[in-house]
Design an enzyme around this catalytic site. Sequence first.
Site, short mmCIF file in Angstrom:
data_model
loop_
_atom_site.label_atom_id
_atom_site.label_comp_id
_atom_site.label_asym_id
_atom_site.label_seq_id
_atom_site.Cartn_x
_atom_site.Cartn_y
_atom_site.Cartn_z
CD1 TRP A 164 -0.32 -1.51 3.13
CD2 TRP A 164 0.46 0.61 3.34
NE1 TRP A 164 0.54 -1.50 4.06
CE2 TRP A 164 0.98 -0.13 4.51
CE3 TRP A 164 0.94 1.84 3.19
CZ2 TRP A 164 1.86 0.46 5.33
CZ3 TRP A 164 1.77 2.52 4.02
CH2 TRP A 164 2.18 1.94 5.21
N GLY A 187 6.53 -6.74 -0.13
CA GLY A 187 5.81 -6.54 0.90
C GLY A 187 6.82 -6.78 2.22
NE ARG A 202 10.65 8.45 -2.32
CZ ARG A 202 10.93 7.27 -2.87
NH1 ARG A 202 11.45 6.34 -2.10
NH2 ARG A 202 10.51 6.83 -3.86
CB CYS A 248 11.27 -1.44 2.32
SG CYS A 248 10.96 -1.11 0.37
CD GLU A 258 10.54 -2.63 6.89
OE1 GLU A 258 9.50 -3.41 7.16
OE2 GLU A 258 10.85 -1.96 5.81
CD GLU A 312 10.14 -5.18 -8.30
OE1 GLU A 312 10.05 -4.32 -7.15
OE2 GLU A 312 8.99 -5.61 -8.84
P1 ADP Z 1 2.17 -4.83 5.33
O1 ADP Z 1 2.13 -5.29 6.55
O2 ADP Z 1 3.00 -3.69 4.77
O3 ADP Z 1 0.56 -4.40 4.54
P2 ADP Z 1 2.13 -7.39 3.83
O4 ADP Z 1 3.20 -8.17 3.69
O5 ADP Z 1 1.10 -7.71 5.08
O6 ADP Z 1 2.90 -5.89 4.29
O7 ADP Z 1 1.22 -6.92 2.79
C1 ADP Z 1 1.73 -6.79 1.34
C2 ADP Z 1 0.99 -7.51 0.13
O8 ADP Z 1 0.91 -8.87 0.57
C3 ADP Z 1 -0.44 -6.86 0.17
O9 ADP Z 1 -0.82 -6.79 -0.97
C4 ADP Z 1 -1.23 -7.99 1.06
O10 ADP Z 1 -2.69 -8.14 0.79
C5 ADP Z 1 -0.51 -9.27 0.59
N1 ADP Z 1 -0.59 -10.20 1.54
C6 ADP Z 1 -0.64 -10.47 2.78
N2 ADP Z 1 -0.77 -11.80 3.34
C7 ADP Z 1 -0.66 -12.40 2.16
C8 ADP Z 1 -0.92 -13.77 1.82
N3 ADP Z 1 -0.87 -14.72 2.96
N4 ADP Z 1 -0.85 -14.45 0.61
C9 ADP Z 1 -0.71 -13.52 -0.57
N5 ADP Z 1 -0.48 -12.08 -0.05
C10 ADP Z 1 -0.64 -11.76 1.10
#
Ligand code: ADP
Length: 491
Positions: A159, A237, A287, A293, A390, A467
Amino acid sequence: MSTTETTVLTDVPQQLFIAGQWQDAESGRTLAVDNPATGEILCEIADASPADGRLALDAAVAAQPGWAATAPRERSEILRRAYEIILDRTEELALLMTLEMGKPLAEARGEVRYAAEFFRWFSEEAVRIDGGLSTTPDGANRILVMRQPVGPCMLITPWNFPLAMGTRKIGPAVAAGCTMVLKPAPQTPLSSLALAGILTEAGLPPGVLNVVPTSDAAGVVEPLLRGGQIRKLSFTGSTQVGRILLAQCADTVVRTSMELGGNAPFIVFEDADLDAALDGAMVAKMRNMGEACTAANRMFVHRSVAGEFAGRLAERMGALSVGPGTEPGTDVGPLIDATGRGKADALVHDAVRRGAKVLVGGETPDGPGHFYPPTVLTDVRADSELMRTEIFGPVAAIIPFDDEDEVLAAANDTEWGLVGYLFTRDLDRALRVGERLETGMVGVNTGLVSNPAAPFGGVKQSGLGREGGRVGIEEFLEYKYLAIPYGGSRG
Ligand code: ADP
């Protein structure tokens, strides 16, 4: 809400995008998108179920052969047109992003340009995919190497950079000739839906990109990864979710690119240009309100300048204006949600309990909105939680140090290795320390490393693959080698 805000929200598609069609979720369920500056609901969008995920994958699989066969120039031109449309719509896209994510409009405009640049870069790369021909050492055979798209991809985005994380993955996948299922973060799906509309306008054929926002990420993604048809996962993520996805990918041997968490050291040596170091610190820390990250998580400052640096940083951080990102003059918007703000607050309190001093900020204001003030902590102790976590918020943690070996050991004492920053006027030291930092990227006298033309990524538990840059497209290409016994005896 202003009329412009209402128009931007009415114009953005609010359904799933599958096989070139906008459609409701099969279950009819919807997902609420909140405004982090007010805590109010902006709109309700279709909430994909595993069945919708399956349809999206079927569309991507069906479109793959035709898409792989398109002329590179055609794929290139689609990206180029999308790049131009994005720039033309900078204002609308920036406002949409600010509404769903919270960052100040000025930063959102910056992200729109940054996001568009990935399409421009990969439109240029699409026509430069090449292979090679060589002779085996014994002269008996020819080796013909060609590049082919890996196949249908699963793209999962976070996000914090709702538009740029999408274009950074979609750009190379389109350029390489891959089809995709994109699952954006549930907090910020609107930018991705807008992007799907733009790519369609730019001529992307149905089925090449499918977008399935969902409140059930695990339920939608896992069966797709385990189904055997996805050939590639590109994920940005948390490290925690990255590990889960890597395990799922292991079972069906799916290729992965993983951009995970960071714990960036920001090192200021005694010979640094302090003005430049302060400018760098403001960028590397503030920022995106620290929700990056790449954010400077641990600021190691030489003891001889630590006091001055901390005081001047506190002055600049304290002068920032905190408020809704849509208001002119706002420097710092809200954090994404109550969890994000609670985490920043808990980390600050933990550091203070262990001996850190608060120079500015440090207190959570009353609602509405998930605001957290720019905070500077000094004399942070090594056993504080934020040294290993973090922060993802506007909290600068300063740790004094005495010599180079000591600071390098401390900087590398983490399971993460995304980026490091160092400030010194000594070129030898910059190169020496740059080489010894266990990170995928190093900012030398700068607080910003992200650039579409550079290979972005980390080592250790910060991820796998890169990337952007020349290597960005490689992540979406396979090698195929043809052994051809001409020009010699049959091998
Ligand atoms: P944050 O804690 O910053 O939200 P996440 O790693 O939880 O970071 O989320 C990053 C992305 O991974 C988001 O699009 C989230 O919906 C997705 N996500 C979270 N859990 C899962 C999962 N078990 N399988 C697939 N995607 C996931």
